[in-house]
Motif scaffolding. Structure first.
Motif, PDB file in Angstrom:
ATOM      1  N   LEU A 108      85.510 -33.616 -37.724  1.00 41.26           N
ATOM      2  CA  LEU A 108      84.196 -33.112 -37.859  1.00 41.26           C
ATOM      3  C   LEU A 108      83.588 -34.124 -38.940  1.00 41.26           C
TER       4      LEU A 108
ATOM      5  N   GLU B  85      83.838 -34.701 -33.769  1.00 41.18           N
ATOM      6  CA  GLU B  85      82.830 -34.454 -33.277  1.00 41.18           C
ATOM      7  C   GLU B  85      81.115 -34.910 -34.320  1.00 41.18           C
TER       8      GLU B  85
ATOM      9  N   ASN C 138      89.890 -28.577 -32.775  1.00 40.44           N
ATOM     10  CA  ASN C 138      89.288 -29.721 -33.295  1.00 40.44           C
ATOM     11  C   ASN C 138      89.753 -31.037 -34.042  1.00 40.44           C
TER      12      ASN C 138
ATOM     13  N   ASP D   4      90.370 -35.929 -30.669  1.00 41.92           N
ATOM     14  CA  ASP D   4      88.235 -35.297 -30.219  1.00 41.92           C
ATOM     15  C   ASP D   4      87.664 -35.344 -31.305  1.00 41.92           C
TER      16      ASP D   4
ATOM     17  N   TYR E  22      88.951 -27.250 -37.724  1.00 43.12           N
ATOM     18  CA  TYR E  22      89.309 -29.320 -37.712  1.00 43.12           C
ATOM     19  C   TYR E  22      90.268 -29.145 -38.467  1.00 43.12           C
TER      20      TYR E  22
END
Length: 236
Positions: free
Chosen positions: A5, A43, A2, A41, A69
């Motif tokens: 964040l 979040e 990922n 991506d 992340y």
């Protein structure tokens, strides 16, 4: 993996009338996507009106998920540092009363603008301002959260400090914000944490241009300026 964040207070999502692609998480996402030629991506875990106390409550779940992340961005502090005229519990009771009395949205906005916010302003003039978290609690919270978030970031962890505000509701707000900001950054320097000093950034020119119409949240220029500072650190 990922990619990023964003664990933030309201500044990443406000004001609500701006399109999300004009706000700093999505500006960073766009830049990195073009740079490496693939979809990034992100979040986003935002908390409108939250202090570092609420961030602590969320932290355990974030860490327990075990997601990692490339980059982690943590941005909390404004709601700790702002001077207040009312205790948080008192303000909450007044707002809940509006709902109990079945005020519609227009009535609630009117009551906030012409009763609740002026009351908070006046109370700061007649007694010592209150803080939702004192400065030592704030510094301890941020330091602990960053230490925990460091275990989730494979490449870089960045703290985004609080911004100055010009909203009348908070009397001498930037004196308080400056004190919280400076004392925290002294600690982060010693710990070698990466950070963006938004307080200094927004004070480098006309502060008004960095703030939206509410004189609190970032303007489009403010979001762009913060995004550019994040990108500089990510590119190192």
């Amino acid at each position: 993996m990922n990619d990023i964040l964003f664990f933030t207070d309201c500044m990443s999502i406000g004001p609500e009338y701006y399109n999300e692609n004009k706000k700093y998480p999505y500006l960073v996402k766009e830049y990195l996507g073009k740079k490496i030629n693939r979809e990034i991506d992100i979040e986003l875990i935002p908390g409108s009106g939250e202090t570092t106390g609420e961030a602590l409550n969320k932290l355990k779940d974030i860490v327990q998920r075990g997601k990692r992340y490339d980059f982690v961005i943590f941005a909390y502090g404004i709601n700790d540092a702002l001077p207040r005229g009312l205790k948080r519990e008192t303000r909450g009771k007044i707002i809940r009363a509006m709902y109990s009395l079945k005020f519609n949205e227009k009535m609630r906005l009117f009551a906030r603008a012409y009763f609740l916010n002026p009351l908070e302003f006046i109370m700061q003039l007649v007694r010592k301002p209150l803080h939702y978290n004192d400065i030592n609690t704030f510094i301890g919270n941020v330091n602990y959260i960053l230490e925990q978030l460091g275990s989730l970031a494979d490449k870089k962890l960045i703290y985004i400090s609080m911004n100055p505000v010009l909203n009348y509701r908070f009397v001498n707000s930037n004196i308080h914000i400056g004190e919280y900001n400076d004392k925290l950054l002294e600690v982060l320097d010693k710990k070698c944490f990466d950070y963006i000093n938004v307080c200094k950034l927004f004070s480098s020119g006309r502060t008004e241009k960095y703030l939206a119409d509410d004189k609190f949240h970032y303007s489009r220029i403010g979001h762009r300026a913060v995004a550019d500072e994040i990108i500089k650190l990510l590119d190192k």
